[in-house]
Design a protein around this motif. Structure first.
Motif, PDB file in Angstrom:
ATOM      1  N   ILE A   1      31.733 -47.746 -23.837  1.00  0.00           N
ATOM      2  CA  ILE A   1      32.515 -48.637 -23.143  1.00  0.00           C
ATOM      3  C   ILE A   1      32.856 -49.733 -24.327  1.00  0.00           C
ATOM      4  CG2 ILE A   1      32.454 -50.537 -21.324  1.00  0.00           C
ATOM      5  CD1 ILE A   1      30.775 -48.638 -19.990  1.00  0.00           C
ATOM      6  N   LEU A   2      31.877 -50.163 -25.044  1.00  0.00           N
ATOM      7  CA  LEU A   2      32.207 -51.134 -26.148  1.00  0.00           C
ATOM      8  C   LEU A   2      32.977 -50.733 -26.976  1.00  0.00           C
ATOM      9  CD1 LEU A   2      28.324 -52.547 -26.756  1.00  0.00           C
ATOM     10  CD2 LEU A   2      30.069 -53.782 -25.413  1.00  0.00           C
ATOM     11  N   MET A   3      33.083 -49.573 -27.550  1.00  0.00           N
ATOM     12  CA  MET A   3      34.046 -49.129 -28.434  1.00  0.00           C
ATOM     13  C   MET A   3      35.498 -48.929 -27.679  1.00  0.00           C
ATOM     14  SD  MET A   3      32.426 -45.910 -30.676  1.00  0.00           S
ATOM     15  CE  MET A   3      31.501 -45.244 -29.521  1.00  0.00           C
ATOM     16  N   GLY A   4      35.590 -48.490 -26.495  1.00  0.00           N
ATOM     17  CA  GLY A   4      36.967 -48.852 -26.013  1.00  0.00           C
ATOM     18  C   GLY A   4      37.481 -50.241 -25.805  1.00  0.00           C
ATOM     19  N   LEU A   5      36.571 -51.389 -25.371  1.00  0.00           N
ATOM     20  CA  LEU A   5      36.603 -52.550 -25.359  1.00  0.00           C
ATOM     21  C   LEU A   5      37.029 -53.234 -26.877  1.00  0.00           C
ATOM     22  CD1 LEU A   5      34.038 -53.917 -23.090  1.00  0.00           C
ATOM     23  CD2 LEU A   5      36.568 -53.561 -22.486  1.00  0.00           C
ATOM     24  N   TYR A   6      36.365 -52.576 -27.737  1.00  0.00           N
ATOM     25  CA  TYR A   6      36.791 -52.909 -29.177  1.00  0.00           C
ATOM     26  C   TYR A   6      38.200 -52.442 -29.636  1.00  0.00           C
ATOM     27  CZ  TYR A   6      36.569 -52.734 -34.510  1.00  0.00           C
ATOM     28  OH  TYR A   6      36.994 -52.852 -35.771  1.00  0.00           O
ATOM     29  N   LEU A   7      38.670 -51.456 -29.200  1.00  0.00           N
ATOM     30  CA  LEU A   7      39.942 -50.989 -29.651  1.00  0.00           C
ATOM     31  C   LEU A   7      40.851 -51.796 -28.846  1.00  0.00           C
ATOM     32  CD1 LEU A   7      39.555 -47.010 -29.257  1.00  0.00           C
ATOM     33  CD2 LEU A   7      39.524 -48.530 -31.303  1.00  0.00           C
ATOM     34  N   PHE A   8      40.475 -52.342 -27.741  1.00  0.00           N
ATOM     35  CA  PHE A   8      41.458 -53.247 -26.849  1.00  0.00           C
ATOM     36  C   PHE A   8      41.548 -54.608 -27.502  1.00  0.00           C
ATOM     37  CE2 PHE A   8      41.402 -51.321 -22.482  1.00  0.00           C
ATOM     38  CZ  PHE A   8      42.644 -51.298 -22.262  1.00  0.00           C
ATOM     39  N   GLY A   9      40.504 -54.783 -28.451  1.00  0.00           N
ATOM     40  CA  GLY A   9      40.611 -56.154 -29.088  1.00  0.00           C
ATOM     41  C   GLY A   9      39.843 -57.118 -28.175  1.00  0.00           C
ATOM     42  N   LEU A  10      38.974 -56.841 -27.167  1.00  0.00           N
ATOM     43  CA  LEU A  10      38.535 -57.784 -26.396  1.00  0.00           C
ATOM     44  C   LEU A  10      36.851 -58.058 -27.041  1.00  0.00           C
ATOM     45  CD1 LEU A  10      39.478 -56.177 -22.884  1.00  0.00           C
ATOM     46  CD2 LEU A  10      40.559 -58.322 -24.231  1.00  0.00           C
TER      47      LEU A  10
ATOM     48  N   LEU B   1      37.256 -34.649 -28.019  1.00  0.00           N
ATOM     49  CA  LEU B   1      38.533 -35.328 -28.013  1.00  0.00           C
ATOM     50  C   LEU B   1      38.387 -36.740 -28.072  1.00  0.00           C
ATOM     51  CD1 LEU B   1      41.498 -35.064 -27.645  1.00  0.00           C
ATOM     52  CD2 LEU B   1      41.120 -35.029 -25.118  1.00  0.00           C
ATOM     53  N   THR B   2      37.274 -37.248 -27.372  1.00  0.00           N
ATOM     54  CA  THR B   2      36.962 -38.583 -27.346  1.00  0.00           C
ATOM     55  C   THR B   2      36.798 -39.060 -28.759  1.00  0.00           C
ATOM     56  OG1 THR B   2      36.330 -38.662 -25.091  1.00  0.00           O
ATOM     57  CG2 THR B   2      35.702 -40.631 -26.540  1.00  0.00           C
ATOM     58  N   ALA B   3      35.675 -38.670 -29.547  1.00  0.00           N
ATOM     59  CA  ALA B   3      35.437 -38.799 -30.897  1.00  0.00           C
ATOM     60  C   ALA B   3      36.819 -38.675 -31.803  1.00  0.00           C
ATOM     61  CB  ALA B   3      34.538 -37.718 -31.313  1.00  0.00           C
ATOM     62  N   PHE B   4      37.620 -37.914 -31.657  1.00  0.00           N
ATOM     63  CA  PHE B   4      38.578 -37.677 -32.435  1.00  0.00           C
ATOM     64  C   PHE B   4      39.795 -38.913 -32.026  1.00  0.00           C
ATOM     65  CE2 PHE B   4      43.337 -36.774 -33.112  1.00  0.00           C
ATOM     66  CZ  PHE B   4      43.298 -36.097 -34.247  1.00  0.00           C
ATOM     67  N   LEU B   5      39.848 -39.209 -30.975  1.00  0.00           N
ATOM     68  CA  LEU B   5      40.363 -40.578 -30.475  1.00  0.00           C
ATOM     69  C   LEU B   5      39.910 -41.807 -30.884  1.00  0.00           C
ATOM     70  CD1 LEU B   5      41.383 -39.496 -26.460  1.00  0.00           C
ATOM     71  CD2 LEU B   5      43.079 -39.636 -28.698  1.00  0.00           C
ATOM     72  N   LEU B   6      38.927 -41.810 -30.871  1.00  0.00           N
ATOM     73  CA  LEU B   6      37.907 -43.140 -31.608  1.00  0.00           C
ATOM     74  C   LEU B   6      38.280 -43.175 -33.226  1.00  0.00           C
ATOM     75  CD1 LEU B   6      34.298 -42.756 -30.032  1.00  0.00           C
ATOM     76  CD2 LEU B   6      36.151 -44.687 -29.674  1.00  0.00           C
ATOM     77  N   GLY B   7      38.523 -42.151 -33.765  1.00  0.00           N
ATOM     78  CA  GLY B   7      38.826 -42.090 -35.265  1.00  0.00           C
ATOM     79  C   GLY B   7      40.198 -42.345 -35.416  1.00  0.00           C
ATOM     80  N   PHE B   8      41.193 -41.913 -34.582  1.00  0.00           N
ATOM     81  CA  PHE B   8      42.448 -42.089 -34.763  1.00  0.00           C
ATOM     82  C   PHE B   8      42.833 -43.308 -34.365  1.00  0.00           C
ATOM     83  CE2 PHE B   8      46.652 -42.222 -32.461  1.00  0.00           C
ATOM     84  CZ  PHE B   8      47.346 -41.664 -33.830  1.00  0.00           C
TER      85      PHE B   8
ATOM     86  N   ARG C   1      48.057 -47.745 -26.636  1.00  0.00           N
ATOM     87  CA  ARG C   1      46.492 -48.239 -27.011  1.00  0.00           C
ATOM     88  C   ARG C   1      45.634 -48.473 -25.552  1.00  0.00           C
ATOM     89  NH1 ARG C   1      44.866 -50.333 -31.579  1.00  0.00           N
ATOM     90  NH2 ARG C   1      43.130 -51.682 -31.557  1.00  0.00           N
ATOM     91  N   THR C   2      46.552 -49.020 -24.571  1.00  0.00           N
ATOM     92  CA  THR C   2      45.928 -49.046 -23.200  1.00  0.00           C
ATOM     93  C   THR C   2      45.444 -47.575 -22.677  1.00  0.00           C
ATOM     94  OG1 THR C   2      47.319 -50.983 -22.830  1.00  0.00           O
ATOM     95  CG2 THR C   2      46.268 -49.858 -21.117  1.00  0.00           C
TER      96      THR C   2
ATOM     97  N   ALA D   1      40.825 -44.380 -21.492  1.00  0.00           N
ATOM     98  CA  ALA D   1      40.228 -43.065 -21.484  1.00  0.00           C
ATOM     99  C   ALA D   1      38.867 -42.963 -21.954  1.00  0.00           C
ATOM    100  CB  ALA D   1      41.265 -41.956 -22.174  1.00  0.00           C
ATOM    101  N   ILE D   2      38.813 -43.736 -23.292  1.00  0.00           N
ATOM    102  CA  ILE D   2      37.261 -44.030 -23.834  1.00  0.00           C
ATOM    103  C   ILE D   2      36.554 -44.715 -22.924  1.00  0.00           C
ATOM    104  CG2 ILE D   2      36.172 -44.892 -25.854  1.00  0.00           C
ATOM    105  CD1 ILE D   2      38.825 -44.224 -27.669  1.00  0.00           C
ATOM    106  N   ILE D   3      37.059 -45.716 -22.239  1.00  0.00           N
ATOM    107  CA  ILE D   3      36.098 -46.321 -21.564  1.00  0.00           C
ATOM    108  C   ILE D   3      35.664 -45.545 -20.094  1.00  0.00           C
ATOM    109  CG2 ILE D   3      35.926 -48.332 -19.866  1.00  0.00           C
ATOM    110  CD1 ILE D   3      37.657 -50.051 -21.772  1.00  0.00           C
ATOM    111  N   ALA D   4      36.611 -44.809 -19.695  1.00  0.00           N
ATOM    112  CA  ALA D   4      36.251 -44.249 -18.577  1.00  0.00           C
ATOM    113  C   ALA D   4      35.229 -42.971 -18.935  1.00  0.00           C
ATOM    114  CB  ALA D   4      37.645 -43.287 -18.113  1.00  0.00           C
ATOM    115  N   PHE D   5      35.452 -42.386 -19.979  1.00  0.00           N
ATOM    116  CA  PHE D   5      34.476 -41.529 -20.565  1.00  0.00           C
ATOM    117  C   PHE D   5      33.099 -42.176 -20.472  1.00  0.00           C
ATOM    118  CE2 PHE D   5      32.173 -38.434 -23.589  1.00  0.00           C
ATOM    119  CZ  PHE D   5      32.541 -37.174 -22.761  1.00  0.00           C
TER     120      PHE D   5
END
Length: 230
Positions: free
Chosen positions: A100-109, A8-15, A209-210, A215-219
């Motif tokens: 964690i870096l990918m989650g922050l990337y999606l945040f735009g941080l 699920l996390t992999a799918f959300l990363l792609g989405f 987005r948040t 969720a990705i960062i938590a995982f």
């Protein structure tokens, strides 16, 4: 790793990362969509059906390449884990950091993942000439072959997910992770000529987005601490 949550996390990363994917693949997707316009929108024109086949064949090839890369990553992780006692823990730690870096990337941080694209640039320079013989795409076979090659396009998000797939040390699970990531990119890319703007507005909504980035960062944090709480 918890496999359902990983997939699920992999799918959300792609989405969530598909806006970046549209920048990388949008030109080709747009070219494959050129024949979709008809004078009568209430009829299914043969060109629409053909363009749909071209789109599907291209994405099938692209996602298949992701799966093959994931399989190779899983084999590498399996070999490392078997060769070194602490390799599994090291790989899992790196995997958690990447998530964690990918989650922050999606945040735009952070843009810290973009350097990864340079890793595959040399390979892409050798593969890119193959695409010249496949353009313009006029058959599903050409679309499929183009997708196979385009799956190697240097993309920080793809390579980051691939580095995460290494940690499973399970070739089939790693392949499944990359396939789920590829499937996550499909909604935006398949809707490129239809309702991409609306889809992007949905994904850019602060709550959506948040929630998904957290969720990705938590995982990612769970991936880091799980070995220590057993």
């Amino acid at each position: 790793m918890n496999e359902p949550l990983s997939l699920l996390t992999a799918f959300l990363l792609g989405f969530m990362g598909s806006v970046h994917c549209m920048g990388m693949c949008g030109g080709i997707v747009g070219a494959l969509s050129l024949n979709t316009r008809t004078h009568n929108e209430n009829q299914i024109h043969p060109k629409v059906f053909n363009a749909t086949l071209l789109q599907l064949s291209y994405h099938f090839g692209r996602v298949l390449t992701y799966g093959i890369l994931g399989l190779a990553a899983g084999l590498a992780g399996l070999w490392l884990s078997a060769a070194h006692d602490q390799a599994g823990l090291v790989l899992r730690t790196l995997s958690g950091v990447m998530l964690i870096l990918m989650g922050l990337y999606l945040f735009g941080l952070t843009q810290s993942l973009t350097w990864i694209e340079s890793i595959g640039s040399k390979l892409w320079q050798k593969l890119q000439p193959l695409t010249k013989n496949l353009l313009p795409v006029s058959t599903p076979k050409q679309g499929f072959m183009l997708g196979l090659v385009w799956g190697f396009l240097p993309c920080g998000l793809v390579y980051s997910t691939l580095s995460w797939a290494v940690v499973s040390a399970n070739p089939l699970q790693s392949a499944a992770l990359m396939i789920c990531f590829g499937l996550g990119t499909l909604p935006a890319l398949l809707s490129f000529a239809l309702f991409t703007e609306k889809l992007n507005r949905f994904k850019q909504h602060i709550i959506v987005r948040t929630s998904l980035a957290l969720a990705i960062i938590a995982f990612g944090f769970w991936t880091l601490i799980a070995p220590w709480v057993k």
